[in-house]
Scaffold this motif. Structure first.
Motif, PDB file in Angstrom:
ATOM      1  N   ASP A 383       0.778  -1.110   0.018  1.00  0.00           N
ATOM      2  CA  ASP A 383      -0.032  -0.041   0.124  1.00  0.00           C
ATOM      3  C   ASP A 383       0.679   1.428  -0.025  1.00  0.00           C
ATOM      4  N   ASP A 384       1.938   1.134   0.523  1.00  0.00           N
ATOM      5  CA  ASP A 384       2.977   2.367   0.265  1.00  0.00           C
ATOM      6  C   ASP A 384       3.494   2.550  -0.921  1.00  0.00           C
ATOM      7  N   ARG A 385       3.563   1.607  -1.625  1.00  0.00           N
ATOM      8  CA  ARG A 385       3.902   1.669  -3.067  1.00  0.00           C
ATOM      9  C   ARG A 385       3.256   0.868  -3.918  1.00  0.00           C
ATOM     10  N   PRO A 386       2.049   1.346  -4.334  1.00  0.00           N
ATOM     11  CA  PRO A 386       0.805   0.246  -4.903  1.00  0.00           C
ATOM     12  C   PRO A 386       0.733   0.684  -6.444  1.00  0.00           C
ATOM     13  N   TYR A 387       1.828   0.571  -7.025  1.00  0.00           N
ATOM     14  CA  TYR A 387       2.253   0.745  -8.438  1.00  0.00           C
ATOM     15  C   TYR A 387       2.254  -0.691  -9.095  1.00  0.00           C
ATOM     16  N   PHE A 388       1.259  -1.432  -9.084  1.00  0.00           N
ATOM     17  CA  PHE A 388       1.322  -2.729  -9.507  1.00  0.00           C
ATOM     18  C   PHE A 388       1.853  -3.032 -10.973  1.00  0.00           C
TER      19      PHE A 388
END
Length: 632
Positions: A383-388
């Protein structure tokens, strides 16, 4: 759109009234009549010729049968009698039948699925049993199903075909639901009114956080079009559906032995399917599962992959059932507990089976080494880096460029390099607009009259304020988008709270002594506290009602935003008292930094995460405090 235009002119009239009443009257008259004099064609949205919608409408007799608008996008439904749509992602090449008549569904001009004709008879929908997404129903008997991203109802129909006894369908866009249930009800058969189906208009993570029910199957629908996925159009979009925390939340809502099923498109070399597998492994490990490989299964067709994650390990009988399901439909088992290389890559044969090799590596002791060596970034996202959908690696760029030079189109997520180019353009254009006035002799003379030390401090201070403010605002906007469970609520509430409270802070700054430094310390303390406390706090409170979440968001943002509004007027007052000709330069440099920081903060969040960007902002505000405008 006319109302929004009118509000802009009305605001200008109010701002101009105290000092320029004639101008205010002109603005008011334009607000009252101007927007309504615009022809309809001036407000018409025309999609690009390169978008799927325009291509679909080029077919003879193709026509738009329904359309709805919302801030989430323009939803368009197209009928094409001469070239009927056949949308069946993951359909087996052995299938004896295809889908019944369908309408094409487009969102903002991009293909987003299909609306399938349904009249209450499930027999014409039998083809749904021959897709990769049907796998979990082979393992479950009359399950309780949660469909996340229900869209036009295709996954609800699949659950009905397989005898689900209860179906909760969650869809964010109310306009899609209205098209299905109202505008095209005669064609769609109103699938959300079928017995046992309950419709929930809302965001997936928010619904899961608020729900207290357990399900036998949670199905995350195939939410994007293949073309969009392959082109990497979502590379810079945050997606909280596929993070480690998201999968943990889904697994927590599964009954014992329940299944989480996620279907994605096949991309070669594989990217999102492998990242999804890696994320599932990480989620299981965080839940304390000692052998995550026993709870995973991955099958692929010629164009889709379906991942199963079980709440508990798969039994030998279930593994055999999955293998039989795949074999009957000529699907390949990319991963099963106990799989060997000879069992994979049998039907849809790849020259190099990266699916099997990667899944084995992601479950083995050399996982980190494999992640570093792989051509794309497929490490789990949180969630802190949600760039899937961001897979780009700089070290792969030379290879991709060489492929392009030989006439190939590299499988590159184009959103990322476009952001980098936009950042470079913004830097060059802004620097030019700031420095070009110095070419004029009069401007240069006034500028150089100020002490050199003060000029340096003005540049550093207002540059730091612009960078720091946006480096805090952008991550907070992304963080609260998850908490508020709706991107529009986040944009409206978070931006309004930041701007209004920062404005109040700027107004209050007149009461402070010149050169006060405590606002910088307050910003640092609050930002650091929020980095540590916000994620667990918001995670615990995601299930609150929307109204309470909005009030809590404003309350959390207000203290920090108030303090963020103090340094700019304090610095501006200091500059005006020492060298008033530098005031326009302060404004210009701050504006330049704000534009650049919007792009830069996103770029850094992609690589480092939102918390790291906030920590960087704290350091930048420390630099601003050190460079406060004063003469040495």
């Amino acid at each position: 759109l006319r109302v929004i235009l009118a509000l802009g002119f009305a605001a200008a009239a109010l701002a101009a009234w105290p000092e320029a009443r004639r101008r205010a009257v002109v603005f008011a008259l334009v607000a009252l009549g101007g927007p309504w004099l615009l022809p309809a064609s001036a407000l018409e949205l025309v999609p690009s010729d390169y978008k799927d919608l325009r291509q679909a409408l080029r077919v003879k007799d193709a026509r738009v049968v329904a359309q709805r608008f919302s801030p989430l996008g323009v939803v368009t439904v197209v009928d094409s009698p001469l070239a009927p749509l056949r949308h069946a992602p993951g359909l087996s090449l052995n299938a004896a039948a295809g889908p019944p008549p369908q309408f094409g569904l487009f969102i903002d001009g991009q293909a987003a699925g299909a609306l399938t004709r349904y009249d209450g008879d499930l027999a014409p929908l039998g083809y749904l049993a021959d897709t990769t997404a049907a796998l979990p129903y082979r393992l479950l008997d009359h399950p309780r199903v949660l469909v996340l991203g229900a869209g036009a109802g295709g996954d609800v129909l699949q659950a009905l075909v397989h005898g689900a006894r209860r179906i909760d369908a969650v869809e964010l866009d109310a306009q899609v639901v209205a098209l299905v249930q109202q505008d095209l009800a005669a064609f769609s058969g109103r699938p959300y009114d079928a017995p046992g189906v309950r419709l929930h208009v809302g965001e997936a993570r928010g619904f899961v956080a608020a729900s207290r029910e357990d399900y036998d199957l949670i199905h995350v629908a195939l939410l994007d079009a293949f073309g969009s996925s392959a082109a990497g159009l979502g590379a810079l979009s945050e997606s909280h559906l596929y993070t480690v925390e998201a999968l943990q939340a889904y697994l927590a809502r599964l009954a014992p032995g329940g299944l989480l099923a996620i279907t994605r498109w096949v991309a070669l070399p594989p990217r999102d399917s492998l990242r999804l597998f890696a994320t599932a492994v990480a989620a299981l490990e965080r839940r304390g599962v000692a052998a995550p490989g026993h709870a995973l299964a991955l099958i692929r067709s010629w164009n889709t992959v379906t991942l199963l994650v079980r709440n508990g390990g798969f039994s030998a009988a279930e593994v055999a059932t999955i293998a039989e399901f795949a074999r009957e439909r000529s699907f390949d088992t990319a991963y099963l507990p106990g799989i060997v290389a000879a069992d994979a890559n049998v039907f849809n044969i790849l020259e190099r089976d990266d699916f099997f090799a990667a899944t084995q590596a992601l479950l083995g002791p050399d996982r980190q080494d494999f992640l570093e060596r792989y051509k794309f970034d497929i490490a789990p996202v949180g969630d802190d880096r949600p760039y899937f959908f961001h897979f780009f690696k700089w070290r792969t760029l030379p290879e991709l460029v060489s492929v392009r030079a030989h006439g190939g189109l590299p499988p590159l997520d184009w959103g990322y390099p476009i952001l980098v180019m936009a950042l470079l353009q913004a830097v060059v254009a802004s620097l030019a607009l700031i420095l070009l006035p110095l070419v004029m002799a009069g401007t240069r003379r006034v500028f150089t009259a100020a002490p050199a030390a003060l000029r340096r401090r003005v540049a550093a201070y207002f540059l730091a304020l612009g960078l720091g403010f946006m480096a805090i605002e952008i991550p907070f906007l992304q963080r609260f988008a998850l908490f508020l469970s709706h991107p529009l609520y986040a944009a409206a509430v978070v931006l309004a709270a930041f701007l209004v409270c920062a404005g109040l802070g700027a107004r209050f700054s007149a009461r402070l002594r010149p050169g006060a430094r405590w606002p910088f310390a307050a910003i640092a303390v609050l930002a650091l506290l929020y980095v540590v406390l916000l994620p667990p706090l918001l995670g615990e409170l995601m299930g609150l009602a929307p109204g309470w979440k909005i009030l809590l968001t404003i309350a959390l943002i207000a203290p920090l935003a108030f303090c963020l509004g103090l340094p700019f007027p304090l610095g501006l007052a200091a500059v005006a008292s020492r060298a008033e000709p530098l005031v326009p330069w302060a404004w210009g440099i701050n504006g330049f930094a704000s534009v650049v920081a919007t792009l830069l903060a996103t770029l850094l969040a992609v690589h480092w995460g939102q918390s790291a960007v906030v920590l960087l902002a704290v350091a930048i505000y420390g630099l601003a405090a050190w460079q406060f405008p004063r003469e040495d």
